[in-house]
Enzyme design. Structure first.
Site, PDB file in Angstrom:
ATOM      1  N   HIS A  80       0.813  -1.221   0.000  1.00 43.08           N
ATOM      2  CA  HIS A  80       0.000   0.000   0.000  1.00 43.08           C
ATOM      3  C   HIS A  80       0.849   1.276   0.000  1.00 43.08           C
ATOM      4  CE1 HIS A  80      -3.213  -2.778   1.023  1.00 43.08           C
ATOM      5  NE2 HIS A  80      -2.563  -3.161   2.099  1.00 43.08           N
ATOM      6  N   SER A 102       1.644  -0.339  -5.453  1.00 39.68           N
ATOM      7  CA  SER A 102       0.750  -0.581  -4.325  1.00 39.68           C
ATOM      8  C   SER A 102       0.248  -2.015  -4.404  1.00 39.68           C
ATOM      9  CB  SER A 102      -0.421   0.397  -4.368  1.00 39.68           C
ATOM     10  OG  SER A 102      -1.036   0.451  -3.097  1.00 39.68           O
ATOM     11  N   SER A 132      -5.686   1.706  -2.365  1.00 38.70           N
ATOM     12  CA  SER A 132      -5.008   2.073  -1.110  1.00 38.70           C
ATOM     13  C   SER A 132      -3.958   3.161  -1.246  1.00 38.70           C
ATOM     14  CB  SER A 132      -4.370   0.829  -0.489  1.00 38.70           C
ATOM     15  OG  SER A 132      -3.327   0.334  -1.321  1.00 38.70           O
ATOM     16  N   ASP A 175       3.247  -7.552   0.191  1.00 36.00           N
ATOM     17  CA  ASP A 175       2.117  -7.475   1.116  1.00 36.00           C
ATOM     18  C   ASP A 175       0.936  -8.157   0.429  1.00 36.00           C
ATOM     19  OD1 ASP A 175      -0.027  -6.875   2.735  1.00 36.00           O
ATOM     20  OD2 ASP A 175       0.429  -4.753   2.923  1.00 36.00           O
ATOM     21  N   GLU A 178       4.441  -9.228   4.388  1.00 36.59           N
ATOM     22  CA  GLU A 178       3.803  -8.404   5.409  1.00 36.59           C
ATOM     23  C   GLU A 178       2.585  -9.040   6.078  1.00 36.59           C
ATOM     24  OE1 GLU A 178       4.678  -5.372   6.415  1.00 36.59           O
ATOM     25  OE2 GLU A 178       2.876  -4.454   7.232  1.00 36.59           O
ATOM     26  N   ASN A 198       4.703 -11.064   9.117  1.00 35.48           N
ATOM     27  CA  ASN A 198       3.420 -10.983   9.816  1.00 35.48           C
ATOM     28  C   ASN A 198       3.498 -11.605  11.194  1.00 35.48           C
ATOM     29  OD1 ASN A 198       0.394 -10.487   9.751  1.00 35.48           O
ATOM     30  ND2 ASN A 198       0.461 -12.688  10.164  1.00 35.48           N
ATOM     31  N   LYS A 238       4.470  -7.433  14.911  1.00 31.96           N
ATOM     32  CA  LYS A 238       3.659  -7.108  13.735  1.00 31.96           C
ATOM     33  C   LYS A 238       2.214  -7.539  14.003  1.00 31.96           C
ATOM     34  CE  LYS A 238       1.776  -6.903   9.592  1.00 31.96           C
ATOM     35  NZ  LYS A 238       0.428  -7.376   9.336  1.00 31.96           N
ATOM     36  N   ASP A 243      -0.049  -4.372  14.624  1.00 28.89           N
ATOM     37  CA  ASP A 243      -0.633  -3.818  13.391  1.00 28.89           C
ATOM     38  C   ASP A 243      -2.031  -4.405  13.169  1.00 28.89           C
ATOM     39  OD1 ASP A 243      -1.295  -4.322  10.560  1.00 28.89           O
ATOM     40  OD2 ASP A 243       0.664  -3.571   9.992  1.00 28.89           O
ATOM     41  N   ASN A 244      -2.107  -5.728  13.132  1.00 33.52           N
ATOM     42  CA  ASN A 244      -3.392  -6.358  12.819  1.00 33.52           C
ATOM     43  C   ASN A 244      -4.445  -5.981  13.859  1.00 33.52           C
ATOM     44  OD1 ASN A 244      -1.254  -7.570  11.455  1.00 33.52           O
ATOM     45  ND2 ASN A 244      -2.293  -9.542  11.253  1.00 33.52           N
ATOM     46  N   CYS A 283      -5.995  -1.986  13.248  1.00 37.70           N
ATOM     47  CA  CYS A 283      -7.400  -2.069  12.807  1.00 37.70           C
ATOM     48  C   CYS A 283      -8.331  -1.406  13.815  1.00 37.70           C
ATOM     49  CB  CYS A 283      -7.810  -3.526  12.571  1.00 37.70           C
ATOM     50  SG  CYS A 283      -6.996  -4.218  11.115  1.00 37.70           S
ATOM     51  N   HIS A 334      -7.576  -9.101   3.577  1.00 28.66           N
ATOM     52  CA  HIS A 334      -6.695  -8.639   2.499  1.00 28.66           C
ATOM     53  C   HIS A 334      -7.339  -8.622   1.115  1.00 28.66           C
ATOM     54  CE1 HIS A 334      -2.827  -7.444   0.901  1.00 28.66           C
ATOM     55  NE2 HIS A 334      -3.081  -8.231  -0.131  1.00 28.66           N
ATOM     56  N   HIS A 390      -3.514   2.164   8.626  1.00 31.89           N
ATOM     57  CA  HIS A 390      -3.063   2.277  10.014  1.00 31.89           C
ATOM     58  C   HIS A 390      -2.207   3.525  10.204  1.00 31.89           C
ATOM     59  CE1 HIS A 390      -4.643  -1.614  10.186  1.00 31.89           C
ATOM     60  NE2 HIS A 390      -3.558  -2.343  10.337  1.00 31.89           N
ATOM     61  N   SER A 418       5.648  -2.578  12.320  1.00 30.06           N
ATOM     62  CA  SER A 418       5.590  -3.511  11.180  1.00 30.06           C
ATOM     63  C   SER A 418       6.781  -3.301  10.257  1.00 30.06           C
ATOM     64  CB  SER A 418       4.319  -3.285  10.371  1.00 30.06           C
ATOM     65  OG  SER A 418       3.206  -3.315  11.218  1.00 30.06           O
ATOM     66  N   GLN A 436      10.017  -5.319   8.766  1.00 27.56           N
ATOM     67  CA  GLN A 436      10.289  -5.466   7.324  1.00 27.56           C
ATOM     68  C   GLN A 436      11.738  -5.127   7.009  1.00 27.56           C
ATOM     69  OE1 GLN A 436       9.040  -6.674   4.701  1.00 27.56           O
ATOM     70  NE2 GLN A 436       6.821  -6.677   4.825  1.00 27.56           N
TER      71      GLN A 436
HETATM   72  P1  NAI Z   1      -6.290 -14.663  11.653  1.00 24.22           P
HETATM   73  O1  NAI Z   1      -6.017 -15.981  11.074  1.00 24.22           O
HETATM   74  O2  NAI Z   1      -5.666 -14.273  12.969  1.00 24.22           O
HETATM   75  O3  NAI Z   1      -7.857 -14.426  11.815  1.00 24.22           O
HETATM   76  C1  NAI Z   1      -8.837 -14.812  10.900  1.00 24.22           C
HETATM   77  C2  NAI Z   1      -9.970 -15.450  11.711  1.00 24.22           C
HETATM   78  O4  NAI Z   1     -11.084 -15.705  10.864  1.00 24.22           O
HETATM   79  C3  NAI Z   1      -9.570 -16.793  12.327  1.00 24.22           C
HETATM   80  O5  NAI Z   1      -9.758 -16.785  13.725  1.00 24.22           O
HETATM   81  C4  NAI Z   1     -10.485 -17.791  11.623  1.00 24.22           C
HETATM   82  O6  NAI Z   1     -10.852 -18.883  12.470  1.00 24.22           O
HETATM   83  C5  NAI Z   1     -11.677 -16.928  11.245  1.00 24.22           C
HETATM   84  N1  NAI Z   1     -12.470 -17.467  10.145  1.00 24.22           N
HETATM   85  C6  NAI Z   1     -12.050 -18.163   9.035  1.00 24.22           C
HETATM   86  N2  NAI Z   1     -13.090 -18.501   8.263  1.00 24.22           N
HETATM   87  C7  NAI Z   1     -14.205 -18.013   8.877  1.00 24.22           C
HETATM   88  C8  NAI Z   1     -15.581 -18.030   8.565  1.00 24.22           C
HETATM   89  N3  NAI Z   1     -16.039 -18.672   7.481  1.00 24.22           N
HETATM   90  N4  NAI Z   1     -16.445 -17.410   9.403  1.00 24.22           N
HETATM   91  C9  NAI Z   1     -16.003 -16.788  10.535  1.00 24.22           C
HETATM   92  N5  NAI Z   1     -14.701 -16.747  10.895  1.00 24.22           N
HETATM   93  C10 NAI Z   1     -13.813 -17.350  10.068  1.00 24.22           C
HETATM   94  O7  NAI Z   1      -5.868 -13.594  10.542  1.00 24.22           O
HETATM   95  P2  NAI Z   1      -5.663 -12.023  10.759  1.00 24.22           P
HETATM   96  O8  NAI Z   1      -4.237 -11.748  11.045  1.00 24.22           O
HETATM   97  O9  NAI Z   1      -6.709 -11.542  11.683  1.00 24.22           O
HETATM   98  O10 NAI Z   1      -5.912 -11.488   9.282  1.00 24.22           O
HETATM   99  C11 NAI Z   1      -7.194 -11.562   8.667  1.00 24.22           C
HETATM  100  C12 NAI Z   1      -7.145 -10.917   7.281  1.00 24.22           C
HETATM  101  O11 NAI Z   1      -6.853  -9.526   7.402  1.00 24.22           O
HETATM  102  C13 NAI Z   1      -6.051 -11.452   6.375  1.00 24.22           C
HETATM  103  O12 NAI Z   1      -6.518 -11.451   5.058  1.00 24.22           O
HETATM  104  C14 NAI Z   1      -4.925 -10.450   6.546  1.00 24.22           C
HETATM  105  O13 NAI Z   1      -4.030 -10.497   5.469  1.00 24.22           O
HETATM  106  C15 NAI Z   1      -5.700  -9.174   6.619  1.00 24.22           C
HETATM  107  N6  NAI Z   1      -5.088  -8.019   7.284  1.00 24.22           N
HETATM  108  C16 NAI Z   1      -5.608  -6.800   6.961  1.00 24.22           C
HETATM  109  C17 NAI Z   1      -5.136  -5.647   7.551  1.00 24.22           C
HETATM  110  C18 NAI Z   1      -5.709  -4.341   7.174  1.00 24.22           C
HETATM  111  O14 NAI Z   1      -5.131  -3.310   7.518  1.00 24.22           O
HETATM  112  N7  NAI Z   1      -6.818  -4.273   6.503  1.00 24.22           N
HETATM  113  C19 NAI Z   1      -4.037  -5.685   8.536  1.00 24.22           C
HETATM  114  C20 NAI Z   1      -3.584  -7.019   8.833  1.00 24.22           C
HETATM  115  C21 NAI Z   1      -4.099  -8.130   8.227  1.00 24.22           C
END
Ligand code: NAI
Length: 482
Positions: free
Chosen positions: A55, A78, A83, A143, A205, A230, A235, A239-240, A244, A350, A403, A411, A415
């Site tokens: 991003h 990006s 983003s 990322d 990332e 990650n 991180k 960050d997560n 968020c 993501h 963020h 984070s 990196q």
């Molecule tokens: P995580 O693995 O810690 O959490 C995902 C959760 O979703 C898990 O607990 C899992 O059991 C649950 N899950 C899976 N399928 C499901 C379903 N059908 N119904 C309900 N729950 C379900 O992963 P994390 O780190 O929380 O990341 C989640 C996503 O967010 C990823 O795609 C990651 O790349 C992205 N992300 C986005 C950020 C942003 O700024 N927008 C920052 C960091 C990560």
């Protein structure tokens, strides 16, 4: 426009504004700034050609200039079509010493609101180094894994010796990837193989990109070593979660300006992103409910005081729906058809496959109306409207600015350290996926304590011996979960 130059951004005249925000961000990014100081003389990244796909925000600008300060050459795109912050991209293209008339910065290919074709073109540009024999980078900073994916897919088709059949594409995005590969195979049938052979490693990332890397490792397809940034504690647990917690409501507020207090919100997934997102809405006074498939995370949500539900229980009554799962097909078109008038739907995971946008478009008689960029109302035949943020792509970056700097400093310090590790010690990293050693994770945290006025207690030698750790750390075994 800037098409005749080795970069492409929306508007170079935004560079001065971008520069001011970069300077503000530097103050809030003590981790990156002290790494700059620590390595200024050593130049550990001299000779590194880093392709970044992440991003293109103000915080990323500080990362890019840190890599450059450590000796690297950098090209950037990006990792999401919505983003980019255009002023940050302009400031990076112009550089601290250049002017819009005479840009002297880093080649960056990014603007807010790219088409998917443009997005994959930008990724290809970031991976293509004019004047380099092999044509490419020797490091990737990724990322979500799109730059890594393009290289791996390219090598796959080159090995097979056959151009991909574009008509087999599963969706628009896939079609764009296949088109790039088709063209490059025509131009140079060894492009990606040559390029991959030079790459010392990738540092990744996010959860979703890391997931792709472990899958490639399992399948024996990984072409170069990877560091899973990650899963540094500093991180994903920061960050997560805290990132968020800040940027989810920022996106909803800027997108809709709806009062969140008193509303019913559903967060899908209670992982790191889900935990921060749920807290973000609860702190505004929303009644937050969680859906989970993992009994451990469901129990955590319950113990944190959230009601754990299934979508079908609340689909007709909730006001706000946010997906955070990193999984696909979480909210389907048939679910959106049942939601109440003016329900708000968004994703912070993501990729854009958590919400069934393709299905929504196909509902008979549904009409899409743009309220403003990245905010759309969808009117059903009976007159009911729902509001979808960022067309189902991550709303904290699409509707807000992602963020804030302080959390991204954690984070991006990871990196930068990961880039130095793989680039300077290739012999220590055979082709596998790694996490950074814990002493480096603790170092990243340490770099951020002073700014918050934290007075850390010093472990005494006898105490250190009693709990079986060294005075200088690491303080926890690798299996500790924080
Ligand atoms: P995580 O693995 O810690 O959490 C995902 C959760 O979703 C898990 O607990 C899992 O059991 C649950 N899950 C899976 N399928 C499901 C379903 N059908 N119904 C309900 N729950 C379900 O992963 P994390 O780190 O929380 O990341 C989640 C996503 O967010 C990823 O795609 C990651 O790349 C992205 N992300 C986005 C950020 C942003 O700024 N927008 C920052 C960091 C990560």
């Amino acid at each position: 426009t800037s098409t005749d130059q080795d970069f492409k951004v929306a508007d170079l005249s935004l560079a001065a504004y971008g520069r001011k925000e970069i300077e503000l961000a530097e103050h809030e990014m003590p981790g990156l700034m002290s790494i700059r100081k620590e390595y200024a003389a050593k130049q550990p990244l001299a000779g590194a050609r880093i392709t970044g796909s992440l991003h293109m925000t103000v915080q990323t600008a500080v990362l890019i200039e840190t890599l450059v300060a450590l000796g690297a050459q950098v090209r950037w795109a990006s990792c999401n079509i919505f983003s980019t912050q255009d002023h940050a991209a302009a400031a990076i293209a112009v550089g601290p010493k250049g002017t819009p008339e005479s840009p002297q910065g880093v080649p960056v290919f990014a603007w807010k609101g790219e088409t998917l074709e443009e997005y994959w073109w930008c990724t290809e540009q970031a991976l293509t180094w004019p004047g380099v024999t092999t044509g490419g980078p020797n490091m990737i900073l990724d990322d979500g894994g799109d730059a890594t994916l393009l290289v791996h897919k390219g090598v796959e088709y080159e090995k097979a010796g056959a151009a991909p059949d574009v008509s087999t594409a599963e969706n628009d995005e896939h079609r764009c990837v296949l088109q790039v590969l088709n063209r490059t195979l025509g131009e140079n049938p060894q492009k990606w193989t040559q390029l991959a052979s030079e790459i010392r490693g990738v540092t990744e990332e996010t959860t979703t990109g890391v997931h792709r890397l472990y899958e490639m490792q399992r399948a024996g397809e990984l072409l170069f070593p990877a560091i899973n940034v990650n899963d540094s504690v500093t991180k994903s647990k920061f960050d997560n979660k805290y990132g968020c917690r800040h940027s989810l409501i920022d996106g909803i507020n800027r997108g809709t300006d709806v009062l969140i207090g008193g509303k019913t919100a559903v967060i899908f997934g209670y992982g790191d992103v889900g935990k921060g997102s749920a807290e973000s809405l609860r702190a505004q006074g929303a009644r937050v409910m969680i859906t989970e498939i993992d009994p451990i995370c469901a129990l955590q949500a319950a113990m944190d005081g959230y009601q754990v539900v299934r979508l079908e229980d609340v689909v007709e009554t909730a006001d706000i729906f946010v997906t955070t799962t990193g999984n696909k097909d979480i909210i389907m078109a048939s679910d959106m058809a049942k939601m109440k008038h003016q329900a708000i739907i968004g994703n912070i995971g993501h990729f854009d496959n958590e919400i069934d946008m393709a299905g929504l478009e196909k509902i008979d008689g549904v009409v899409k109306d743009e309220i403003k960029p990245q905010v759309h109302s969808w009117t059903f035949k009976d007159g009911k409207k729902i509001i979808v943020l960022s067309e189902g792509r991550l709303l904290n970056l699409g509707n807000a600015t992602g963020h804030p700097s302080f959390v991204m400093s954690n984070s991006f310090a990871n990196q930068t350290i990961a880039q130095i590790e793989v680039f300077t010690k290739p012999e220590e990293y055979p082709t596998e996926v790694y996490v950074l050693p814990k002493h480096l994770d603790e170092k990243v945290a340490r770099l951020h304590l002073d700014a918050l006025g934290v007075r850390l207690t010093e472990l005494r030698p006898d105490q250190a011996e009693y709990i079986g750790v060294a005075v200088e750390g690491p303080y926890k075994p690798d299996h500790y979960r924080y």
